[in-house]
Structure formats: structure tokens, C-alpha cells
Motif scaffolding. Structure first.
Motif, mmCIF file in Angstrom:
data_model
loop_
_atom_site.group_PDB
_atom_site.id
_atom_site.type_symbol
_atom_site.label_atom_id
_atom_site.label_comp_id
_atom_site.label_asym_id
_atom_site.label_seq_id
_atom_site.Cartn_x
_atom_site.Cartn_y
_atom_site.Cartn_z
ATOM 1 N N PRO A 56 0.949 -1.357 -0.012
ATOM 2 C CA PRO A 56 -0.020 -0.188 0.121
ATOM 3 C C PRO A 56 1.218 1.540 0.403
ATOM 4 O O PRO A 56 0.149 2.202 -0.268
ATOM 5 C CB PRO A 56 -1.074 -0.269 1.742
ATOM 6 C CG PRO A 56 -0.027 -0.904 2.338
ATOM 7 C CD PRO A 56 0.871 -2.061 1.048
ATOM 8 N N ARG A 57 1.886 0.999 -0.443
ATOM 9 C CA ARG A 57 2.828 2.419 1.081
ATOM 10 C C ARG A 57 3.558 2.826 -0.868
ATOM 11 O O ARG A 57 4.590 3.478 -0.820
ATOM 12 C CB ARG A 57 3.778 2.502 1.939
ATOM 13 C CG ARG A 57 3.522 2.276 3.065
ATOM 14 C CD ARG A 57 4.142 2.058 3.821
ATOM 15 N NE ARG A 57 5.267 1.073 4.491
ATOM 16 C CZ ARG A 57 5.468 0.334 4.627
ATOM 17 N NH1 ARG A 57 4.581 0.466 5.934
ATOM 18 N NH2 ARG A 57 6.353 -0.596 4.995
ATOM 19 N N CYS A 58 3.537 1.527 -1.914
ATOM 20 C CA CYS A 58 4.536 1.667 -3.323
ATOM 21 C C CYS A 58 4.037 3.235 -3.508
ATOM 22 O O CYS A 58 2.623 3.302 -3.649
ATOM 23 C CB CYS A 58 4.551 0.129 -4.616
ATOM 24 S SG CYS A 58 4.906 0.169 -5.291
ATOM 25 N N ILE A 59 5.098 3.597 -4.770
ATOM 26 C CA ILE A 59 4.332 4.643 -5.924
ATOM 27 C C ILE A 59 3.519 4.322 -6.402
ATOM 28 O O ILE A 59 2.189 5.550 -6.694
ATOM 29 C CB ILE A 59 5.119 5.395 -6.289
ATOM 30 C CG1 ILE A 59 4.855 6.258 -6.954
ATOM 31 C CG2 ILE A 59 6.216 4.391 -7.191
ATOM 32 C CD1 ILE A 59 5.216 7.541 -5.661
ATOM 33 N N THR A 60 3.184 2.927 -7.049
ATOM 34 C CA THR A 60 2.768 2.652 -7.880
ATOM 35 C C THR A 60 0.784 2.738 -7.272
ATOM 36 O O THR A 60 0.155 2.954 -7.859
ATOM 37 C CB THR A 60 2.951 1.204 -8.434
ATOM 38 O OG1 THR A 60 1.751 0.155 -7.360
ATOM 39 C CG2 THR A 60 3.868 1.158 -9.064
ATOM 40 N N SER A 61 0.738 2.202 -5.901
ATOM 41 C CA SER A 61 -0.497 2.136 -5.201
ATOM 42 C C SER A 61 -1.170 3.863 -5.140
ATOM 43 O O SER A 61 -2.094 4.296 -5.623
ATOM 44 C CB SER A 61 -0.710 1.772 -4.050
ATOM 45 O OG SER A 61 -0.079 0.550 -3.712
ATOM 46 N N ALA A 62 0.097 4.950 -4.695
ATOM 47 C CA ALA A 62 -0.578 6.495 -4.731
ATOM 48 C C ALA A 62 -0.736 6.721 -6.253
ATOM 49 O O ALA A 62 -1.310 8.338 -5.928
ATOM 50 C CB ALA A 62 0.616 7.348 -3.968
ATOM 51 N N GLU A 63 -0.285 6.468 -7.027
ATOM 52 C CA GLU A 63 -0.138 7.009 -8.679
ATOM 53 C C GLU A 63 -0.812 6.202 -9.002
ATOM 54 O O GLU A 63 0.691 5.249 -10.370
ATOM 55 C CB GLU A 63 1.377 7.765 -9.207
ATOM 56 C CG GLU A 63 1.927 8.470 -7.872
ATOM 57 C CD GLU A 63 2.012 10.272 -7.944
ATOM 58 O OE1 GLU A 63 0.556 10.948 -9.113
ATOM 59 O OE2 GLU A 63 1.899 10.550 -7.383
ATOM 60 N N PRO A 64 -2.062 6.078 -9.796
ATOM 61 C CA PRO A 64 -2.679 4.693 -9.662
ATOM 62 C C PRO A 64 -1.996 5.505 -11.526
ATOM 63 O O PRO A 64 -2.374 4.449 -12.475
ATOM 64 C CB PRO A 64 -4.505 5.212 -10.710
ATOM 65 C CG PRO A 64 -4.398 6.739 -9.340
ATOM 66 C CD PRO A 64 -3.199 6.588 -8.564
ATOM 67 N N CYS A 78 9.633 -0.693 -4.687
ATOM 68 C CA CYS A 78 9.289 -1.004 -3.750
ATOM 69 C C CYS A 78 10.020 -2.121 -3.287
ATOM 70 O O CYS A 78 10.320 -2.359 -2.021
ATOM 71 C CB CYS A 78 7.473 -0.673 -3.548
ATOM 72 S SG CYS A 78 7.028 -2.461 -3.240
#
Length: 139
Positions: free
Chosen positions: A105-113, A134
Motif C-alpha cells: 500500500p506504500r508503493c508509488i504505484t498505489s499512490a499514483e494510479p 519498492c
């Protein structure tokens, strides 16, 4: 005995592990094609006992990395004028792009779709991959 006509021009994805045909169908987005696609499940196989087969009535570009990821023992035959024109050999891909998703959930791919989900092969023996952003492991 079920009879599926032979192809004049198309692609046969053969030796799919029994039960994996629909997964491949979905991952390759074969439902979006305008041509005829046949998914044969649990066909008899002297080598494997049971197998799935996908026949595509038309020549298309296939993502061989997806096929190699799902099962690198799958065979891909390109049929032209009723004969096998090419046999493609699959390998376990070294890199996967937008095939699997990072569960961190902290990966950049989770924050930036909009960011591509990219994984690199980290263990051929156990077919494991790691997120390039990550390092989260995916089996």
C-alpha cells in the motif's frame, strides 16, 4: 468427441495447463477481438493428461511475456495457409509490465494510479518477481 475446425490462418495456443485457459483469455484481452476465438478446456493430452487450448481465427500480436509468465511450457503455433508456419518458444519473462499488481500500500504505484506496474524476475526456480519501485515480492 468435440470437433473444432482447423484454421486456415490463425494462432493456436496449446499445452495450456488444464484450467488456465480462461485466465490466459482474460489476460490477453481476447474478448476484445473481432475474430472467432475458441477456448477448449480439459482436452485429452497424452503428455499432460488434460490441457486447455485456445484457437484464434486470425493472425494477431500476442504478448508472449504474459504467456511465459502464466506457463512457459505453453506452445504457440502460427498457422498460415492451413499449415504451421512458425512455432514460438516461450520463456519465463525477466520483466513484467502491467501484468501483476504490487500489493504494497506504500508503493508509488498505489499512490499514483497512472504509473506502470513493473516487476523483475528475482527467482526462476520459484517463479518470483519483485516490484522495481519498492522491492515488494510477488509469487
Amino acid at each position: 468427441m468435440l470437433n473444432i475446425d482447423s484454421l486456415e490462418n490463425g494462432i493456436v495456443i496449446d499445452h495450456i495447463a488444464a484450467g488456465s485457459g480462461m485466465q490466459i483469455y482474460k489476460l490477453l484481452h481476447l474478448d476484445q477481438l473481432d475474430c472467432c476465438v475458441a477456448v477448449i478446456q480439459n482436452a485429452k493430452s497424452t503428455k499432460y493428461g488434460r490441457k486447455d487450448i485456445i484457437k484464434i481465427d486470425g493472425i494477431i500480436d500476442l504478448d508472449l511475456d504474459i504467456l511465459g509468465y502464466v506457463d512457459h511450457n505453453v506452445t504457440v503455433d502460427v498457422i498460415q495457409n492451413g499449415r504451421i508456419a512458425e512455432k514460438k518458444k516461450l520463456v519465463l519473462p525477466k520483466r513484467l509490465k502491467n501484468v501483476i499488481r504490487c500489493k504494497n500500500p506504500r508503493c508509488i504505484t498505489s499512490a499514483e494510479p497512472g504509473i506502470d506496474q513493473i516487476f523483475r524476475l528475482c527467482g526462476e526456480d520459484n517463479r518470483s518477481y519483485r516490484c522495481i519501485y519498492c522491492e515488494q515480492k510477488y509469487k
